[in-house]
Scaffold this active site. Structure first.
Site, short mmCIF file in Angstrom:
data_model
loop_
_atom_site.label_atom_id
_atom_site.label_comp_id
_atom_site.label_asym_id
_atom_site.label_seq_id
_atom_site.Cartn_x
_atom_site.Cartn_y
_atom_site.Cartn_z
N ARG A 42 -19.52 13.84 12.64
CA ARG A 42 -20.25 13.23 11.53
C ARG A 42 -21.33 12.26 11.97
O ARG A 42 -22.40 12.22 11.36
CB ARG A 42 -19.24 12.48 10.65
CG ARG A 42 -18.32 13.44 9.98
CD ARG A 42 -17.23 12.73 9.21
NE ARG A 42 -16.39 13.76 8.61
CZ ARG A 42 -15.29 13.51 7.92
NH1 ARG A 42 -14.88 12.26 7.76
NH2 ARG A 42 -14.59 14.50 7.40
N HIS A 46 -20.83 9.30 6.49
CA HIS A 46 -20.57 10.74 6.36
C HIS A 46 -21.85 11.48 6.00
O HIS A 46 -22.55 11.09 5.07
CB HIS A 46 -19.51 10.95 5.27
CG HIS A 46 -18.88 12.30 5.30
ND1 HIS A 46 -19.61 13.45 5.10
CD2 HIS A 46 -17.60 12.68 5.49
CE1 HIS A 46 -18.78 14.49 5.18
NE2 HIS A 46 -17.56 14.06 5.41
N LEU A 63 -6.03 11.82 7.46
CA LEU A 63 -4.76 12.17 6.80
C LEU A 63 -3.69 12.37 7.87
O LEU A 63 -2.54 11.95 7.73
CB LEU A 63 -4.93 13.44 5.96
CG LEU A 63 -6.02 13.38 4.88
CD1 LEU A 63 -6.04 14.68 4.07
CD2 LEU A 63 -5.79 12.21 3.93
N GLY A 101 0.84 -1.20 0.00
CA GLY A 101 0.00 0.00 0.00
C GLY A 101 0.87 1.24 0.00
O GLY A 101 1.75 1.39 0.86
C1 LIG Z 1 -13.88 11.17 -0.78
C2 LIG Z 1 -13.03 11.15 0.47
C3 LIG Z 1 -12.56 12.32 1.00
C4 LIG Z 1 -11.78 12.30 2.15
N1 LIG Z 1 -11.33 13.49 2.67
C5 LIG Z 1 -10.56 13.47 3.77
C6 LIG Z 1 -10.06 14.68 4.31
O1 LIG Z 1 -10.30 15.76 3.80
N2 LIG Z 1 -9.28 14.60 5.42
C7 LIG Z 1 -8.99 13.43 6.02
O2 LIG Z 1 -8.26 13.43 7.02
N3 LIG Z 1 -9.43 12.26 5.50
C8 LIG Z 1 -10.21 12.26 4.40
N4 LIG Z 1 -10.66 11.08 3.90
C9 LIG Z 1 -10.17 9.81 4.46
C10 LIG Z 1 -8.75 9.56 3.93
O3 LIG Z 1 -8.66 9.96 2.59
C11 LIG Z 1 -8.33 8.10 4.01
O4 LIG Z 1 -8.65 7.57 5.26
C12 LIG Z 1 -6.82 7.97 3.82
O5 LIG Z 1 -6.43 8.65 2.66
C13 LIG Z 1 -6.41 6.51 3.76
O6 LIG Z 1 -5.04 6.46 3.48
P1 LIG Z 1 -4.27 5.09 3.51
O7 LIG Z 1 -2.88 5.38 3.11
O8 LIG Z 1 -4.50 4.41 4.80
O9 LIG Z 1 -4.99 4.19 2.40
P2 LIG Z 1 -5.25 4.43 0.83
O10 LIG Z 1 -5.00 5.80 0.38
O11 LIG Z 1 -6.59 3.82 0.57
O12 LIG Z 1 -4.15 3.54 0.14
C14 LIG Z 1 -4.26 2.15 0.07
C15 LIG Z 1 -3.07 1.62 -0.69
O13 LIG Z 1 -3.06 0.21 -0.56
C16 LIG Z 1 -2.92 -0.40 -1.82
N5 LIG Z 1 -3.54 -1.72 -1.70
C17 LIG Z 1 -4.76 -2.04 -1.18
N6 LIG Z 1 -4.91 -3.37 -1.16
C18 LIG Z 1 -3.77 -3.89 -1.67
C19 LIG Z 1 -3.31 -5.22 -1.88
N7 LIG Z 1 -4.04 -6.29 -1.54
N8 LIG Z 1 -2.10 -5.39 -2.46
C20 LIG Z 1 -1.33 -4.32 -2.80
N9 LIG Z 1 -1.70 -3.06 -2.57
C21 LIG Z 1 -2.91 -2.85 -2.02
C22 LIG Z 1 -3.55 0.55 -2.79
O14 LIG Z 1 -3.02 0.31 -4.07
C23 LIG Z 1 -3.09 1.89 -2.19
O15 LIG Z 1 -1.78 2.17 -2.60
C24 LIG Z 1 -11.46 11.08 2.77
C25 LIG Z 1 -11.95 9.90 2.24
C26 LIG Z 1 -12.76 9.93 1.12
C27 LIG Z 1 -13.35 8.65 0.62
#
Ligand SMILES: Cc1cc2nc3c(=O)[nH]c(=O)nc-3n(C[C@H](O)[C@H](O)[C@H](O)COP(=O)(O)OP(=O)(O)OC[C@H]3O[C@@H](n4cnc5c(N)ncnc54)[C@H](O)[C@@H]3O)c2cc1C
Length: 666
Positions: free
Chosen positions: A337, A266, A469, A40
């Site tokens: 929320r 949300h 984030l 990820g």
């Molecule tokens: C529309 C929207 C708006 C948002 N706005 C905000 C905001 O303004 N502020 C805030 O704090 N939060 C916000 N959030 C929440 C926030 O965006 C997410 O919680 C956060 O970005 C998640 O980051 P992450 O790195 O944990 O996962 P992700 O960004 O989901 O990354 C997951 C990674 O894992 C990889 N992956 C998944 N499964 C596998 C697998 N089996 N094998 C290999 N790779 C895999 C994917 O390719 C990706 O690279 C928002 C969410 C949404 C849906």
């Protein structure tokens, strides 16, 4: 196995510092002999990969998209919190800590949240140093806005594209390391199993999504940063590809899964329009800084609107019910929320919904446009009684703040939100549950870590806006780089981990037999057919409001659907090539297991807290009614062959620094 959260001793504000002062370090020469797999590369995994590589470890990073830039994190709109107190409005590390614990309805781990609040201030400096174009005020200083559950402005943002800009920052930091050869990037690879050797995570099995090849990869530690599992509901604001597979495979290999039922619905999303949809769209919470939420006061007005006989702009001010401002005067439209979502559902269930399905409320910018317009008129010595001029000036201010969100709404709904209020309704958005981790972010599998939305750690039963984030980047830039070093210090003499072992063989065979089954199953129904059915069960019986009967039914229905899936799913194409239907099938198979555990978790939690609302447990005013005496714990589930048999382990939540009280936003 007894749960040990490994929270260090000492006062809450010195734990993290003391911990860092006493961990084992690895000298730079030894780091060069240690490999780390990061699955990820969203904000959590990307920031971790860049930082570990910068420290000198050999990183192998995996994502299923064609580039880390396309992780779901890119969708984040509204902003990122940090306790900088740039506004001088009373913010502090303590206040961010306190509000996050309270926002999560007292179901988060104090020590983790305090650490999060501490490092939040570093994140902003880090991102600014990377060149992330966070919004600035006229004088050049970083700007802030407010998000729900707080009374200060601590949210840093880049228009409505904060996630994208932060991800570009992490991605450029990663790219530097890819260029140096310290990160080997495996795009378009999906992890399908984790490999345990002598009780330690030592590798993964991944499928090359372009060629279909099944690959073995080894390392001294495995980090899972694969995001949230909201797509178990089929419809959500998550990216289409967001899934639970990596986390679930780790769970099946021994990682406990914590609080699966804690989901964030949300309040401000574009309402569902029908069965044709595969995606829902968020309207950022930042809009609640200026938008006012209302429904008509009179049932007959609501009905006339639904029938197209009245327009919202024709409803007089006195006939509007700004129900959040009415019920929660202190926080108004900026309640957390879960509170805002339930209030919208309550009004719609009572018959005041304003779209054809009766499941929408208004988010109105008319007063903000007027307020800003008059302010601008005064600043520029223009006539503040000229309605057209005031509207134009006000619209410009609103456009500068939220222009891209308004444009998105217009493109989807085909209505101009500057002149008519937006219609919004709650939708699945974020999952607070996830893989259980200790203070070090290690799962119950030794050497297997979990970061970002994929873990359960910091948000309790409800996440405050702009905190995801913050948590993902805290985990990746500032927490894991310390904690994993302490663990890996014992591995400096281990040498390369071989993939030519029975453990890798067994895991690879496991993956292959699942793929063979799916490809050779000559069923009748598409993967989406099952996913949609699962989503309907989840939304209707495990969604915004849950009760024992519905949850029990949901568990049975999901188990039956899973059985049907294995008999009747049809996956076209070949396994040895690019095959998105197969990718989906593998993910939905895991959702079909997770869904049952999710319902089981919601059933055992005989209380309401945050986003988990049990109809049997509510106050007279319809607020969530916690039961601190019996349910102040993290529910961590151990896999025992299938979700129904999972065993519950409880991590007690001890509040020594914050007093648990009834959460109030009045
Ligand atoms: C529309 C929207 C708006 C948002 N706005 C905000 C905001 O303004 N502020 C805030 O704090 N939060 C916000 N959030 C929440 C926030 O965006 C997410 O919680 C956060 O970005 C998640 O980051 P992450 O790195 O944990 O996962 P992700 O960004 O989901 O990354 C997951 C990674 O894992 C990889 N992956 C998944 N499964 C596998 C697998 N089996 N094998 C290999 N790779 C895999 C994917 O390719 C990706 O690279 C928002 C969410 C949404 C849906």
């Amino acid at each position: 196995m007894a749960l040990d959260n490994k929270i260090p001793q000492g006062s809450i504000s010195s734990k993290w510092t003391d911990y860092k002062n006493h961990i084992n370090l690895i000298n730079p020469a030894n780091k060069r002999n240690i490999d780390v797999i990061i699955v990820g590369t969203g904000l959590a995994g990307g920031s971790a990969a860049a930082t570990l590589a910068e420290l000198g470890y050999n990183v192998k990073a995996f994502c299923y998209q064609d580039s880390p830039r396309r992780a779901h994190s890119i969708a984040a709109q509204g902003g990122i919190n940090a306790a900088k107190n740039y506004q001088g409005d009373g913010d502090s590390v303590y206040r961010l800590f306190y509000e996050t614990v309270k926002g999560g309805d007292y179901r988060a781990r104090e020590a983790n949240v305090h650490r999060l609040a501490e490092v939040s201030v570093n994140i902003i400096d880090q991102c600014v140093a990377q060149g992330v174009p966070l919004a600035r005020e006229y004088g050049g200083l970083l700007d802030n806005r407010s998000f729900g559950g707080t009374q200060v402005s601590r949210t840093f943002y880049a228009k409505g594209q904060t996630g994208q800009q932060l991800l570009l920052g992490a991605y450029s930091a990663m790219n530097r390391q890819i260029g140096r050869g310290k990160i080997k990037m495996y795009n378009r690879h999906e992890m399908l199993d984790v490999v345990i050797v002598n009780g330690k995570a030592r590798g993964i099995i991944a499928r090359n999504l372009v060629t279909g090849e099944i690959e073995r990869h080894s390392a001294h530690a495995v980090v899972i940063a694969t995001g949230g599992y909201g797509n178990v509901f089929f419809l959500s604001t998550n990216a289409m590809g967001s899934n639970v597979t990596a986390a679930w495979k780790a769970h099946k290999r021994g990682a406990y899964f914590a609080n699966p039922c804690y989901t964030q619905i949300h309040p401000t999303c574009i309402p569902v329009t029908g069965d044709h949809q595969s995606k829902l769209t968020l309207m950022s919470e930042s809009l609640r800084n200026d938008g006012r939420i209302w429904v008509p006061k009179k049932l007959e007005d609501a009905q006339a609107i639904r029938e197209g006989k009245l327009k919202p702009t024709q409803i007089a001010e006195a006939d509007r019910d700004y129900y959040l401002e009415r019920r929660y005067p202190s926080f108004g439209n900026l309640v957390p929320r879960d509170v805002a979502s339930r209030a919208a559902k309550e009004r719609c269930d009572a018959g005041f919904g304003v779209n054809a399905t009766g499941e929408a409320v208004y988010l109105d910018f008319a007063s903000a446009i007027d307020r800003y317009g008059k302010e601008q008129a005064r600043i520029h010595h223009l006539d503040e009684n000229d309605a057209k001029l005031v509207y134009d000036l006000g619209k410009k201010v609103v456009e500068n703040k939220y222009g891209n969100l308004f444009q998105m709404y217009y493109k989807i709904v085909d209505e101009d939100p500057y002149t008519t209020p937006m219609m919004i309704y709650p939708a699945v958005h974020y999952t607070m549950g996830g893989v259980w981790v200790d203070y070090n972010l290690m799962t119950t599998i030794e050497g297997c870590y979990c970061l970002g939305e994929a873990n359960f750690s910091d948000h309790g039963a409800n996440r405050l806006g702009a905190s995801a984030l913050m948590q993902g980047l805290a985990d990746g830039y500032f927490v894991l780089p310390y904690t994993i070093g302490d663990y890996l210090s014992k591995d400096i003499r281990t040498g390369k981990i071989s993939t030519d072992t029975p453990e890798f063989e067994e895991a690879e065979n496991n993956v292959r037999s699942m793929i063979d089954h799916l490809m050779n199953n000559k069923g009748e129904h598409s993967v989406d057919y099952f996913h949609k059915k699962l989503g309907k069960i989840m939304w209707n019986k495990v969604g915004m409001a849950r009760n024992a009967q519905g949850l029990t039914e949901a568990m049975d229905e999901i188990a039956a659907l899973r059985e049907d899936f294995y008999k009747n799913v049809k996956v076209s194409g070949k396994a040895e090539s690019f095959n998105q239907e197969l990718e989906k099938a593998l993910r939905v198979a895991d959702f079909l297991e997770l869904g049952e555990l999710f319902a089981k978790d919601a059933l055992q939690r005989e209380e309401s807290c945050g986003g988990h609302f049990r109809e049997e447990h509510q106050t007279e005013e319809g607020e969530a009614k916690r039961d601190d005496e019996n349910f102040s714990y993290v529910a961590a589930w151990e896999y025992k062959g299938n979700p129904r048999e999972a065993i519950l382990h409880k991590e007690s939540l001890v509040y020594e620094n914050i007093k648990m009280v009834t959460r109030s936003y009045k």
